[in-house]
Design an enzyme around this catalytic site. Sequence first.
Site, PDB file in Angstrom:
ATOM      1  CE1 TYR A  62      -3.725  -2.235  -0.054  1.00 11.63           C
ATOM      2  CE2 TYR A  62      -3.473  -2.859   2.480  1.00 11.63           C
ATOM      3  CZ  TYR A  62      -3.769  -3.094   1.132  1.00 11.63           C
ATOM      4  OH  TYR A  62      -4.570  -3.884   0.889  1.00 11.63           O
ATOM      5  CD  GLU A  63      -0.447   5.837  -2.962  1.00 16.37           C
ATOM      6  OE1 GLU A  63       0.055   6.604  -3.471  1.00 16.37           O
ATOM      7  OE2 GLU A  63      -2.122   4.808  -3.875  1.00 16.37           O
ATOM      8  CB  ALA A  64      -0.023   5.059   3.427  1.00 18.14           C
ATOM      9  N   GLY A  65       2.896   2.864   2.877  1.00 22.91           N
ATOM     10  CA  GLY A  65       3.832   2.727   2.804  1.00 22.91           C
ATOM     11  C   GLY A  65       4.120   1.242   3.931  1.00 22.91           C
TER      12      GLY A  65
ATOM     13  CG  HIS C 107       1.201  10.141  -4.453  1.00 20.30           C
ATOM     14  ND1 HIS C 107       0.454   9.657  -3.940  1.00 20.30           N
ATOM     15  CD2 HIS C 107       1.220  10.923  -3.110  1.00 20.30           C
ATOM     16  CE1 HIS C 107      -0.306   9.470  -2.308  1.00 20.30           C
ATOM     17  NE2 HIS C 107      -0.023  10.602  -2.041  1.00 20.30           N
TER      18      HIS C 107
END
Lengths: 272, 272, 328, 328
Positions: A62-65, C107
């Site tokens: 997931y791109e949040a980390g 992003h």
Amino acid sequence: MLQWKENYEIAKPEDYKTIDLLAVAGAREVSDMEVVFAGTGLPMLAVTMAQHTGAPGASIIYEAGSMDGRPAHLPASVGDARCEHKASVASGLFDVFNQLQKGSMDMAFLGGAEIDRYGNVNTTAIGDYLNPTMRLAGSGGNSDINSLCPRTVFIMVQEKRRFKENVDYITSPGWRVKDWPSGKWVSRQKAYGSMYRGGPSAVITNMAVFRFDENGIMYLDTFHPGADIEKVKENVGFDLNTAWCRGETAPPTYHELYLLYNVIDPEGIFIA
Amino acid sequence: MLQWKENYEIAKPEDYKTIDLLAVAGAREVSDMEVVFAGTGLPMLAVTMAQHTGAPGASIIYEAGSMDGRPAHLPASVGDARCEHKASVASGLFDVFNQLQKGSMDMAFLGGAEIDRYGNVNTTAIGDYLNPTMRLAGSGGNSDINSLCPRTVFIMVQEKRRFKENVDYITSPGWRVKDWPSGKWVSRQKAYGSMYRGGPSAVITNMAVFRFDENGIMYLDTFHPGADIEKVKENVGFDLNTAWCRGETAPPTYHELYLLYNVIDPEGIFIA
Amino acid sequence: MSTGKDKLMTVPEAVSKFVRDGDMLTFSGFTIWRRPMAVVYEIVRQQKKDLHLVEVNSGTHGEVLIGAGCVKIWESSFMGHELYGKIGANLSRKVSNDEILVEDYSHVHMVYRLAAGAMGVPFLPTYCALGTDILNPEYDVLGRAGFRDGSNPRIPAQKFGYQEDKFYGGQKVLNVPAASPNVCIAHVQQVGDEGTVKVKGQRYTDSEAMKAADKLVVVAEEIVPEEVIRQEPNDNLIPHYLVDAIVEQPWGAHPTGCFGCYEVDGEFIRDFYSKTKTQEGFDAWAEEWITKVSDFNEYLNKLGFNHLDNLRVNTAMNYSLRVKRGAK
Amino acid sequence: MSTGKDKLMTVPEAVSKFVRDGDMLTFSGFTIWRRPMAVVYEIVRQQKKDLHLVEVNSGTHGEVLIGAGCVKIWESSFMGHELYGKIGANLSRKVSNDEILVEDYSHVHMVYRLAAGAMGVPFLPTYCALGTDILNPEYDVLGRAGFRDGSNPRIPAQKFGYQEDKFYGGQKVLNVPAASPNVCIAHVQQVGDEGTVKVKGQRYTDSEAMKAADKLVVVAEEIVPEEVIRQEPNDNLIPHYLVDAIVEQPWGAHPTGCFGCYEVDGEFIRDFYSKTKTQEGFDAWAEEWITKVSDFNEYLNKLGFNHLDNLRVNTAMNYSLRVKRGAK
């Protein structure tokens, strides 16, 4: 639905909803051991379903980390604390996007508001960009992930006004794109040169599954139960190749429905 | 030495060694609350001494990744596990060097094998670089830290062959440097342009303390007890301005010697 | 560098000392997670103007500032409230009305812009979003508005740059300009009393955002003794000497979530989002929740103990097991 | 991606499977800390040739490989054994004898080269070391040797590049080329049985080195169950899917130190350094400590229990309180 746990038969149309079919169709795009970049919502359902069926060794990024979290409760967004439960690593965007650019991801699930025949997707604005009818959420990681993943699967709503000859703004690159700063239309391979790794491989909607031919042009692969080729064509705003249609999309099994409603999203966050 | 703890008098020459004087002279270069980049050895002694005397709020950054550690035992190198004891943060080189480049460091202590009148320092090779008489350790962080810190203090051995008209290889930039790729000699200000922040401010050797004039040329500031202007000049390989010499370097106090031998380096790692 | 005691202040003090009209700001967190809401509300209360937000992504905090008319320029890649509001309705309306300048990046572009700021370099190279309209020079909104003339040293002369990779084969590379905001306002779980910052859970782009800015205001759920926070320096994110203001404000990220402390208040955000569909709706909301409450503690009290306590996390999981999230 | 069980192997297996003659290698650690010595000795034992080391800094491990004639090209910023040997005597001798190619960069240059490799970009910009002979085009050793013709895709066409900053005022910027080694060999404290890597203490440039390489061999003091190492995912450095080989080798970094496990063996390194002052001295040392012992466990046994146990750390401090370090 608990009685469906051990029932591996194909479900009847009245026993499932479109969103269930989308989750299952999405899950089938994932091969075992793949590293999958996924966004909020249906992508989460699809990849988690894949982990419970054909791809238990797939890792979700997931791109949040979070990397390969194994949530005990379905996250409501990629930034959710639930994402990092039992994760291999939880850090941040710089880390996971660097891995993406380096080439460590195999595939991705993304969404979009508009799409054209080449798989160019708009999530930024409807109408004239400089004076929009409707400003949308924006790129987020959609462009980035779609730029550099070998395969991208889009999950979208099917409407004629969303499947357009030309999208109002190319947020995320398809198979023919504009080569800036000149703005000349070129193939994706040319635009990305030595960094070319692949591109959009499938579009899954509430009506059908589409794929792309060797020229990067969208064609109809399967239509969902209840739809047909004509209905799909009516809801596509460009000339659609339906010659290669393989027929109906395989519906979910009862076991898959059991997983979806009892194991993956029992709280009814995305399905209910 | 325990009896020296409360003795703030100047020590007599027979009661201290040159290295003690260097540590103390180095410590005096640090102002309170400064963020100081320091290397292995004498720099560690100097900054730690500063924290015990005039600059209790100074933070020490070691390039291996520790920020404001408060070691219970003197580290033997910047990578030592002791560095991160009670540190604010312990991470790695990418983090601390980015902070350096961003401009978060106030000063640095560095070493060198050779130096010229402009403060250009060689730590790479003696003789012809492409066919050296003696290959040394190399740049390490010396060039980087000296490039972007507002003030740099070098601590070096004083010998005529080390204080040269031209160093064999400019590892670390002084006040006049070569502007690559042309190789033209230019001022440091010109070479660094908008990134110019300062440069070498002092050189402390076993014989003297040197500083730099407004043209970036080294001059004699003070000579250590036992040395004099002539002795210093004999050990400098270029024409040295001694007109501004303020006399003798202030010796350590007994209290400082107590700190050095009983608190800072009681194991005798760098002093014994 | 200042000592811990100089840095300690209240939310209103931090805003009046560190946020000036026209400043470029960035924030901690991710969409609806760990946003510095207490400070955001106070910025509205102090009626700061012409702010220039540069953020990796935005969310509820950005919609509050934009709705209140504090923001002149917004550079980012995303605006929305996740599950509780798909777009930023204030932003959307103001874009259509030409009341705000929006500069779109991807992003990765935004992450790299702040990373470059944190590294002290003027740009970073990337291959992301080649072929998209993000790079369309016609859509260089700040350029069109005349802001790329160098008069504001924080606005780059170009939106993007291109060069050939001369090292490995000549492929075209995109350069994104560094971003160095005046101030980063961060909400975290813990800060030491000298300023050492600890972030629990995913770090999002906190490190890049906090290090890119000239000034760093840290609001924490709790201020703890430095000697305690320094017991595990590997776990800390930001050294004390980079921190300019320390504020203790429990629940200071509400209604966004805070890992290990409290859940996203989805119900509250969904209501907020529905109100933002008109300016009048937002204005009434802002009056009720910002200008008519004197400070953040009054806001919390207005929310009420039971409402907030229901958001408190289960400490074994770091999120709530009690809050109702879905339809079931 | 492979599963944990495929990845599990011994030191000799890891070397024969992942290290080929001519490969570009990089390593974990910093000078004399956390170097993968067990693997380094095995590389010597398997007589690998023409290796190309690209490392932020080197130390005892590099001197072993260089002394044994395994290394053709060394690109780095530093060689030495800290307090136990100021220079690399093998490197020094071989440079003077033209038996090795040395390409000098600064510390930041090398960190950024590996960071660029980890980011998947061809270069990173920096202002470090402007004005120094590191940038002198006459001293481009690989260029002089004809290695910048593109025939080796891992060697950049230029040692450095320059450009103007077109975003913020035109200042000259230096670009350093990415480095993407074939293999990174890392020694860490813990690895999960699927490959998740945890590094305790300072991380040096481990993250950049491990992520820059195409293949990653992780040697750990201990292999632990994934479910345990995943209890605190914020503490982990590298996700399992980036790891290609997992090796358990306690004390595998000896004589370099390992935070939380054992101290640098200064006495052993000082002796090694003194032997390296001649090739004959090194050869005799290598025969005694590498080729005449069949594997790393025999090496440890030769060192003896008391010697090694004396290096074991005090677990409250993460370093030894027993080992004699200085003159007192």
